[in-house]
Design an enzyme around this catalytic site. Structure first.
Site, short mmCIF file in Angstrom:
data_model
loop_
_atom_site.label_atom_id
_atom_site.label_comp_id
_atom_site.label_asym_id
_atom_site.label_seq_id
_atom_site.Cartn_x
_atom_site.Cartn_y
_atom_site.Cartn_z
N PHE A 119 4.65 12.09 10.23
CA PHE A 119 4.37 10.91 9.40
C PHE A 119 3.04 10.31 9.85
O PHE A 119 2.75 10.30 11.04
CB PHE A 119 5.50 9.87 9.58
N GLN A 240 1.60 -4.99 2.36
CA GLN A 240 1.14 -3.61 2.33
C GLN A 240 1.13 -3.08 0.89
O GLN A 240 2.10 -3.29 0.16
CB GLN A 240 2.06 -2.76 3.19
N HIS A 242 0.28 0.25 -1.88
CA HIS A 242 0.12 1.68 -2.11
C HIS A 242 -0.86 1.82 -3.27
O HIS A 242 -0.76 1.07 -4.24
CB HIS A 242 1.49 2.28 -2.46
N LEU A 252 6.09 4.63 -7.74
CA LEU A 252 4.99 5.27 -7.02
C LEU A 252 4.69 6.68 -7.49
O LEU A 252 5.60 7.46 -7.78
CB LEU A 252 5.29 5.32 -5.52
N GLU A 255 0.82 10.38 -2.94
CA GLU A 255 -0.57 10.71 -2.62
C GLU A 255 -0.83 12.21 -2.74
O GLU A 255 -1.98 12.63 -2.84
CB GLU A 255 -0.90 10.22 -1.21
N ARG A 286 -5.50 5.19 2.29
CA ARG A 286 -4.83 4.30 1.35
C ARG A 286 -5.57 3.00 1.09
O ARG A 286 -5.77 2.60 -0.05
CB ARG A 286 -3.46 3.91 1.92
N HIS A 353 4.13 -3.07 -1.71
CA HIS A 353 5.19 -2.22 -1.20
C HIS A 353 6.03 -2.92 -0.12
O HIS A 353 7.25 -2.78 -0.08
CB HIS A 353 4.54 -0.97 -0.62
N ARG A 398 1.99 -2.49 8.66
CA ARG A 398 3.14 -1.79 9.22
C ARG A 398 2.88 -0.29 9.32
O ARG A 398 2.30 0.32 8.43
CB ARG A 398 4.36 -2.01 8.33
#
Lengths: 587, 81
Positions: A119, A240, A242, A252, A255, A286, A353, A398
């Site tokens: 991640f 945050q 996206h 969403l 990506e 992002r 988000h 985050r």
């Protein structure tokens, strides 16, 4: 007016991941616990979390909680409190193994250990190379977590109040929290719950934005409840985003679409990312892509009647590539944008988000407020956990997989701390005589009003104003214009009228009450963002492009009364290790 | 307000979900069909609302089929909304 009354040791508002984790800790310790939820607990928004739970188990490569701590602090752009971050990263393995013990169906390695996914932002040895740290259950991690925790709570005989909406806290003359006022949707009955403690676990308030990935239930009820009770809200400028949510829907688009060669176009058909990021173009990070998209829209090069989105073009990839490598994307575009990406571009917009800010707490989940010289004095009987709380482990931004970890660690920690506290505080405190007056007056106004503002219209105006004035691309002028707008909207939200006056499942009334909570969060966001004259993490000010540690290495605290701001220092001192000094954030 | 109105309002509230995708799909479905739902359709919709969000989403997107064929006509309306 005499209201019905019930009595509990602890009342938890919210039945998502953090509320259920805290409820379990208290119920298994033998306390008399009630959990309130607007919807059935397993349909809380935690169900939408797919990514996983970050924990340095080291099942894939060597890993250490200190490296996870470093990644989290760096991700937070140094606004996270380092005591809380150390606490969370050290507890991560324990809460994951507990969940495994409760029956959570984690993905496995061949040797039986928990499989861990890669991640973004997670590294070995302080940023040297990527590490696989995310523990997941296929793409249903949140779903599996909710079901596992709910079953366990039923076993522990925790009492659930499903389809109830919490309205207000009751505090006594010393400021201690002694009760909660809540509304049962099925009957319209308002009930007073006398309790030794309340845990707010109501999730985020992402519905303040026009484009949001949040479910409709995410209306910041806990934030409204806290603010009305005189509790400040911390770091509300940090949200945050996206880059690619479907315009008008919020769903969403991964990506991966840009990874496969999808490109972003403005109204003139220009591939604008070439101007903002000449090397990486559409594959820039992002925040860079989100900011460029928002700037194109703000400068009048947006697409559509309202010029409020840009286009994600992928038809040049060919039908075969789209159907083979991006089948889910075509499905989403057809369903939520009404376009077939094989032939037409998808309208997209930066989409909110996650809420980094919230009700200020320490790492025991106790709600803390400034009092005299102490910037963080606990409010007796009040806790907050999960996305509605600001511990602060996420700071200004985050790290992926830390949201589910936050729910588990601080849900458990609050449950443990409160359990100990209850042992030393066995008595119910008296309820003030006027406990429910203000709440009943609020409901009464709504019941009596025959003419007034339309809830849906005020809600739409609020979401538009927040998206336009407190989106990804921010300037002082945009924000101060936004504050003026939101104050007018907040006043309108206090003068709504609804046609349906029934007591039974009156959704219109619930939505009017939710709107009152949302406008509080919206004002806190705009006022906090306008005052912070720097760029840090998710706050990107075009007029103050740099992070300013000399003046702004501090948490914002917004109080509803007078819409005033105060500040408190960031805790740079971890529990046992050396402080991580702020550095320029480069990936 | 009649009892039927309240039954529909109850379903309207229970159509608030944990997944945004389901909120959007059911919002569109309700705008077109909720006022006209009656009898067995009300019961089937209530059963669908009892499903976990991810399972309901799979059905609504046509990725899976319902076990009970009696659910198909209503599900078709949800899929077309």
């Amino acid at each position: 007016m005499a209201l019905p009354k019930q009595t509990f040791d602890a009342v938890i508002v919210g039945g998502g991941g953090s509320g259920l984790r805290a409820a379990l800790q208290l119920s298994e310790a033998g306390h008399h616990v009630a959990v309130f939820s607007k919807v059935f607990p397993t349909r809380s928004h935690t169900v939408a979390a797919q990514g996983g739970i970050g924990a340095s188990l080291g099942n894939m490569q060597e890993d250490h909680w200190l490296w996870h701590m470093y990644d989290t602090i760096k991700g937070s752009d140094y606004l996270g409190d380092q005591d809380a971050i150390e606490f969370m990263c050290r507890k991560a393995a324990e809460v994951v193994y507990e969940l495994e013990h409760f029956g959570m169906p984690f993905d496995r390695n061949a040797d039986g250990t928990i499989y861990q996914r890669p991640f973004g932002g997670h590294s070995q040895n302080f940023g040297e190379r990527p590490v696989q740290r995310a523990c997941a259950a296929a793409d249903r991690t949140g779903h599996a977590m909710l079901h596992t925790l709910y079953q366990r709570n039923v076993r522990a005989r925790c009492q659930f109040f499903v389809e109830w909406m919490a309205l207000d806290l009751i505090r006594d003359h010393e400021g201690a929290v002694v009760g909660l006022i809540a509304l049962e949707m099925e009957t319209g009955q308002v009930v007073i719950f006398q309790t030794k403690s309340v845990i707010l676990a109501t999730g985020g308030a992402g519905r303040i934005f026009q484009s949001s990935t949040n479910a409709f239930i995410n209306t910041g009820d806990g934030l409204g409840i806290a603010a009305r009770a005189g509790i400040p809200l911390e770091d509300m400028e940090f949200w945050q985003f996206h880059p690619t949510g479907v315009a008008g829907a919020g769903v969403l688009i991964t990506e991966g679409v840009r990874g496969e060669g999808g490109i972003l176009l403005n109204a003139q058909g220009e591939r604008f990312m070439e101007r903002y990021a000449p090397t990486m173009k559409d594959l820039a990070s992002r925040d860079v892509v989100s900011r460029a998209m928002d700037q194109e829209i703000k400068e009048g090069r947006g697409v559509g009647h309202e010029k409020d989105h840009v286009l994600l073009k992928l038809d040049h990839l060919g039908a075969e590539v789209i159907q083979k490598r991006l089948p889910g994307i075509r499905e989403i575009a057809l369903k939520f944008a009404n376009v077939d990406p094989i032939r037409e571009p998808i309208p997209v917009v930066p989409t909110c988000h996650y809420q980094m800010g919230g009700i200020p707490t320490n790492y025991y989940g106790q709600v803390v407020v400034p009092r005299g010289d102490n910037p963080a004095e606990p409010v007796p009987g009040l806790y907050a956990i999960g996305e509605c709380a600001c511990v602060s482990v996420h700071g200004a931004n985050r790290l992926g997989t830390n949201s589910l970890l936050d729910l588990l660690v601080f849900g458990k920690s609050a449950g443990d701390h409160l359990s100990q506290w209850l042992k030393g505080n066995p008595q119910q405190r008296d309820l003030p005589k006027d406990a429910a007056d203000r709440t009943l007056a609020r409901l009464d106004r709504l019941n009596q009003a025959t003419t007034g503002e339309n809830v849906a219209e005020v809600g739409l105006d609020m979401r538009r104003a927040v998206q336009q004035h407190a989106g990804v691309f921010r300037t002082g002028q945009l924000l101060s214009e936004g504050i003026d707008k939101i104050r007018v909207i907040a006043e309108r939200a206090r003068h709504t009228a609804i046609q349906d006056k029934s007591q039974v499942f009156n959704t219109a009334r619930i939505e009017a009450l939710e709107l009152e909570n949302l406008v509080i969060v919206a004002e806190a966001t705009l006022v906090s963002a306008e005052a912070r004259t720097e760029s840090r993490g998710a706050q990107a000010r075009d007029d103050f492009k740099e992070r300013d540690d000399r003046n702004w290495l501090k948490h914002s605290l917004w109080s509803m009364e007078g819409s005033r701001l105060h500040y408190k220092p960031v805790n740079l001192q971890p529990l046992t290790v050396e402080s991580f000094e702020p550095k320029v954030r480069v990936y | 307000m009649t009892g039927d109105d309240r039954a529909q309002e109850r379903l309207r509230w229970r159509s608030r979900r944990g997944l945004l995708e389901m909120d959007l799909i059911l919002q569109r479905f309700m705008a077109r069909h909720l006022a006209a739902l009656e009898g067995d359709d009300l019961i089937v919709y209530d059963r669908l609302l009892d499903l976990p969000d991810n399972d309901f989403l799979d059905l609504a997107m046509g990725r899976s089929e319902p076990e009970d064929p009696a659910w198909r006509p209503l599900l078709q309306k949800i899929r077309e909304s």
